[in-house]
Write a protein that holds these residues in place. Sequence first.
Motif, PDB file in Angstrom:
ATOM      1  N   ILE A 257       0.848  -1.194   0.000  1.00 27.66           N
ATOM      2  CA  ILE A 257       0.000   0.000   0.000  1.00 27.66           C
ATOM      3  C   ILE A 257       0.884   1.245   0.000  1.00 27.66           C
ATOM      4  CG2 ILE A 257      -1.912  -1.148   1.180  1.00 27.66           C
ATOM      5  CD1 ILE A 257      -1.020   0.147   3.764  1.00 27.66           C
ATOM      6  N   GLU A 258       0.341   2.319  -0.537  1.00 21.81           N
ATOM      7  CA  GLU A 258       1.068   3.590  -0.551  1.00 21.81           C
ATOM      8  C   GLU A 258       1.001   4.225   0.833  1.00 21.81           C
ATOM      9  OE1 GLU A 258      -0.183   6.247  -3.567  1.00 21.81           O
ATOM     10  OE2 GLU A 258       0.123   4.824  -5.217  1.00 21.81           O
ATOM     11  N   PHE A 259       2.175   4.624   1.323  1.00 23.05           N
ATOM     12  CA  PHE A 259       2.217   5.293   2.621  1.00 23.05           C
ATOM     13  C   PHE A 259       1.662   6.699   2.447  1.00 23.05           C
ATOM     14  CE2 PHE A 259       4.396   7.374   6.242  1.00 23.05           C
ATOM     15  CZ  PHE A 259       3.926   6.532   7.243  1.00 23.05           C
ATOM     16  N   PRO A 260       0.668   7.086   3.254  1.00 21.66           N
ATOM     17  CA  PRO A 260      -0.023   8.356   3.010  1.00 21.66           C
ATOM     18  C   PRO A 260       0.807   9.594   3.298  1.00 21.66           C
ATOM     19  CG  PRO A 260      -0.811   7.346   5.029  1.00 21.66           C
ATOM     20  CD  PRO A 260       0.099   6.348   4.387  1.00 21.66           C
ATOM     21  N   GLU A 261       1.888   9.431   4.045  1.00 26.51           N
ATOM     22  CA  GLU A 261       2.722  10.587   4.381  1.00 26.51           C
ATOM     23  C   GLU A 261       4.135  10.345   3.859  1.00 26.51           C
ATOM     24  OE1 GLU A 261       2.543  11.257   8.543  1.00 26.51           O
ATOM     25  OE2 GLU A 261       0.379  11.565   8.592  1.00 26.51           O
ATOM     26  N   GLY A 262       4.475  10.982   2.768  1.00 30.20           N
ATOM     27  CA  GLY A 262       5.789  10.776   2.179  1.00 30.20           C
ATOM     28  C   GLY A 262       5.702   9.952   0.913  1.00 30.20           C
ATOM     29  N   THR A 314      -2.642   2.890  13.438  1.00 31.54           N
ATOM     30  CA  THR A 314      -3.893   3.630  13.279  1.00 31.54           C
ATOM     31  C   THR A 314      -3.986   4.266  11.899  1.00 31.54           C
ATOM     32  OG1 THR A 314      -3.957   4.113  15.656  1.00 31.54           O
ATOM     33  CG2 THR A 314      -5.294   5.506  14.213  1.00 31.54           C
ATOM     34  N   LEU A 315      -2.843   4.694  11.368  1.00 32.93           N
ATOM     35  CA  LEU A 315      -2.793   5.321  10.047  1.00 32.93           C
ATOM     36  C   LEU A 315      -2.991   4.300   8.924  1.00 32.93           C
ATOM     37  CD1 LEU A 315      -2.184   7.987   8.464  1.00 32.93           C
ATOM     38  CD2 LEU A 315       0.223   7.276   8.492  1.00 32.93           C
ATOM     39  N   LEU A 316      -2.405   3.116   9.081  1.00 33.39           N
ATOM     40  CA  LEU A 316      -2.366   2.138   7.985  1.00 33.39           C
ATOM     41  C   LEU A 316      -3.577   1.205   7.966  1.00 33.39           C
ATOM     42  CD1 LEU A 316       1.413   1.143   8.082  1.00 33.39           C
ATOM     43  CD2 LEU A 316       0.278   2.648   6.435  1.00 33.39           C
ATOM     44  N   GLU A 317      -4.190   0.949   9.094  1.00 37.95           N
ATOM     45  CA  GLU A 317      -5.283  -0.030   9.145  1.00 37.95           C
ATOM     46  C   GLU A 317      -6.451   0.312   8.215  1.00 37.95           C
ATOM     47  OE1 GLU A 317      -4.546  -1.806  13.667  1.00 37.95           O
ATOM     48  OE2 GLU A 317      -6.063  -0.222  13.311  1.00 37.95           O
ATOM     49  N   PRO A 318      -6.963   1.534   8.196  1.00 32.38           N
ATOM     50  CA  PRO A 318      -8.072   1.812   7.268  1.00 32.38           C
ATOM     51  C   PRO A 318      -7.660   1.709   5.800  1.00 32.38           C
ATOM     52  CG  PRO A 318      -7.357   3.819   8.394  1.00 32.38           C
ATOM     53  CD  PRO A 318      -6.690   2.690   9.080  1.00 32.38           C
ATOM     54  N   ILE A 319      -6.399   2.004   5.499  1.00 37.44           N
ATOM     55  CA  ILE A 319      -5.923   1.871   4.114  1.00 37.44           C
ATOM     56  C   ILE A 319      -5.899   0.397   3.721  1.00 37.44           C
ATOM     57  CG2 ILE A 319      -4.019   2.342   2.531  1.00 37.44           C
ATOM     58  CD1 ILE A 319      -3.204   4.630   4.362  1.00 37.44           C
ATOM     59  N   LEU A 320      -5.439  -0.454   4.643  1.00 37.06           N
ATOM     60  CA  LEU A 320      -5.435  -1.892   4.385  1.00 37.06           C
ATOM     61  C   LEU A 320      -6.863  -2.413   4.204  1.00 37.06           C
ATOM     62  CD1 LEU A 320      -3.996  -4.635   4.248  1.00 37.06           C
ATOM     63  CD2 LEU A 320      -4.088  -4.716   6.754  1.00 37.06           C
ATOM     64  N   GLU A 321      -7.771  -1.971   5.035  1.00 36.57           N
ATOM     65  CA  GLU A 321      -9.163  -2.404   4.919  1.00 36.57           C
ATOM     66  C   GLU A 321      -9.742  -2.034   3.558  1.00 36.57           C
ATOM     67  OE1 GLU A 321     -10.229  -1.914   9.703  1.00 36.57           O
ATOM     68  OE2 GLU A 321     -10.894  -0.418   8.235  1.00 36.57           O
ATOM     69  N   ASP A 322      -9.492  -0.809   3.106  1.00 33.27           N
ATOM     70  CA  ASP A 322      -9.997  -0.363   1.801  1.00 33.27           C
ATOM     71  C   ASP A 322      -9.401  -1.192   0.667  1.00 33.27           C
ATOM     72  OD1 ASP A 322     -11.499   1.555   3.058  1.00 33.27           O
ATOM     73  OD2 ASP A 322     -10.104   3.202   2.652  1.00 33.27           O
ATOM     74  N   TYR A 323      -8.114  -1.538   0.803  1.00 32.33           N
ATOM     75  CA  TYR A 323      -7.438  -2.304  -0.251  1.00 32.33           C
ATOM     76  C   TYR A 323      -8.061  -3.701  -0.384  1.00 32.33           C
ATOM     77  CZ  TYR A 323      -3.502  -3.866  -3.138  1.00 32.33           C
ATOM     78  OH  TYR A 323      -2.720  -4.342  -4.183  1.00 32.33           O
ATOM     79  N   ILE A 324      -8.272  -4.375   0.747  1.00 34.24           N
ATOM     80  CA  ILE A 324      -8.856  -5.718   0.714  1.00 34.24           C
ATOM     81  C   ILE A 324     -10.294  -5.663   0.214  1.00 34.24           C
ATOM     82  CG2 ILE A 324      -9.525  -7.675   2.132  1.00 34.24           C
ATOM     83  CD1 ILE A 324      -7.172  -7.024   3.974  1.00 34.24           C
ATOM     84  N   GLN A 325     -11.048  -4.665   0.672  1.00 34.69           N
ATOM     85  CA  GLN A 325     -12.431  -4.530   0.235  1.00 34.69           C
ATOM     86  C   GLN A 325     -12.501  -4.281  -1.266  1.00 34.69           C
ATOM     87  OE1 GLN A 325     -15.023  -2.611   2.880  1.00 34.69           O
ATOM     88  NE2 GLN A 325     -16.510  -1.956   1.348  1.00 34.69           N
ATOM     89  N   ASN A 377     -17.835  -6.039   4.504  1.00 33.11           N
ATOM     90  CA  ASN A 377     -17.296  -5.327   5.659  1.00 33.11           C
ATOM     91  C   ASN A 377     -15.943  -5.932   6.022  1.00 33.11           C
ATOM     92  OD1 ASN A 377     -19.674  -3.564   6.542  1.00 33.11           O
ATOM     93  ND2 ASN A 377     -20.621  -5.586   6.412  1.00 33.11           N
ATOM     94  N   VAL A 378     -14.897  -5.108   5.990  1.00 38.02           N
ATOM     95  CA  VAL A 378     -13.541  -5.578   6.270  1.00 38.02           C
ATOM     96  C   VAL A 378     -13.017  -4.873   7.510  1.00 38.02           C
ATOM     97  CG1 VAL A 378     -11.180  -5.787   5.418  1.00 38.02           C
ATOM     98  CG2 VAL A 378     -13.101  -6.035   3.825  1.00 38.02           C
ATOM     99  N   SER A 379     -12.450  -5.657   8.406  1.00 38.60           N
ATOM    100  CA  SER A 379     -11.830  -5.115   9.615  1.00 38.60           C
ATOM    101  C   SER A 379     -10.406  -5.638   9.708  1.00 38.60           C
ATOM    102  CB  SER A 379     -12.637  -5.529  10.854  1.00 38.60           C
ATOM    103  OG  SER A 379     -11.979  -5.115  12.031  1.00 38.60           O
ATOM    104  N   ALA A 380      -9.438  -4.725   9.787  1.00 40.44           N
ATOM    105  CA  ALA A 380      -8.022  -5.110   9.844  1.00 40.44           C
ATOM    106  C   ALA A 380      -7.381  -4.558  11.109  1.00 40.44           C
ATOM    107  CB  ALA A 380      -7.279  -4.600   8.610  1.00 40.44           C
TER     108      ALA A 380
END
Length: 397
Positions: A257-262, A314-325, A377-380
């Motif tokens: 996944i792309e890191f949102p900061e940097g 906390t930063l990466l978990e929602p990004i991972l959830e969106d990717y799997i979904q 519904n994805v929870s990571a």
Amino acid sequence: MRIIPIISIIFFVLVTLTGCLGKEEISDLALVTAVGIDKGEQENILITAQIARPAEARGDAGAGGGTGEPMWTAIAEGKTIFEAIRNLARFSSRRVYWGHNMVIVISEEIAEDGIVDVIDFFTRNNELRMRTWILVTEEKARDLIPVKTGIEVLPGESIDHLFRYSPIVAEAPKSDAMSLSMGYLREYTHPYLALVNLKSRGIAEGEDMPEFGNLPQAELSGTALFRDDKMVGKLKDRESRGFLWFIGEVETAIIPIEFPEGDGNASIELRDNSFQLTPKYENGEVSFDITLETVADLVELGVPTGKSYDELFTLLEPILEDYIQEDIEMLLNKLQQEYQLDSIGLATYFRAKFPQYWDDVKDDWDELFPDMAIVVNVSAEITNPQLFRLPTKPVKE
């Protein structure tokens, strides 16, 4: 008087226990390790058999050789699969034996026309194991069969090992003769097979080096979908990983996944997964809820950061959830809108949960499937910063 029956019994036991009845010496057998099926001339079936030379495969120079190629590739044609295989005997000096066959590769041309003959022949062959891998290729099967992949001596063994480690990639199903026959014979299910193609990944010495290598290698590359016995579509990469959730084959996977900061990326490894599919039937409408929970590890972070572990998670978990979904929704869109094909077995789930309503919908299932509401519904949860301790900092100021 009883001695005669006793002697007869002893004689019968001795005869049935002998190990020499019906024996065949390995030196009399042509051991098939992989077979390819293509279209031949005038709509014939073309069979490509990869046959092992045991002495060369072992590197046993004292066993009648050890200096030649470890395999012999034989090609024959016929109007049917059986005739083509029988025609191998015209020039094979040994009886063709299927008990060690590891792989059956079917060309896309054959798959699109129908593979009922393939299913029938290879599932009825008493020498063939039902755990033999069966694949589809966009190439000619005769081109893929002889290609050695990785460090294995026999190409068939190379492909066999690809499946052993395919869960790491999670982009192709483990398709064998057993799963194919079950998908074909069971009511309201459709078969699927792994896709394999040739890609230039290997390195040959003394030649110009293109970007990804210059030796063709067999590479797992998705999923072939069938309606009855005919191939009707393909799933690539992420669509195929979405498919694997439904057939229970996602043990682990690396999610980039792309890191949102940097400017950089992070790699997250799925470690402990739970996938639950719940059918619903309300007011005559069929729908499904999908709940996917995963516990993952952060295994790579290509961006220096001063954040704490908790802040990173906390930063990466929602990004991972969106990717799997997105993986799953890409798959569902492909199946419902493009192919209109219930390859993920929703009918089986519904029938098990609501047997009393199955007769109401079974005849219209194919028409209902494209419009079914499927909520994902994805929870990571990321719990472990493997391979990541502190950001690397330059010594120079």
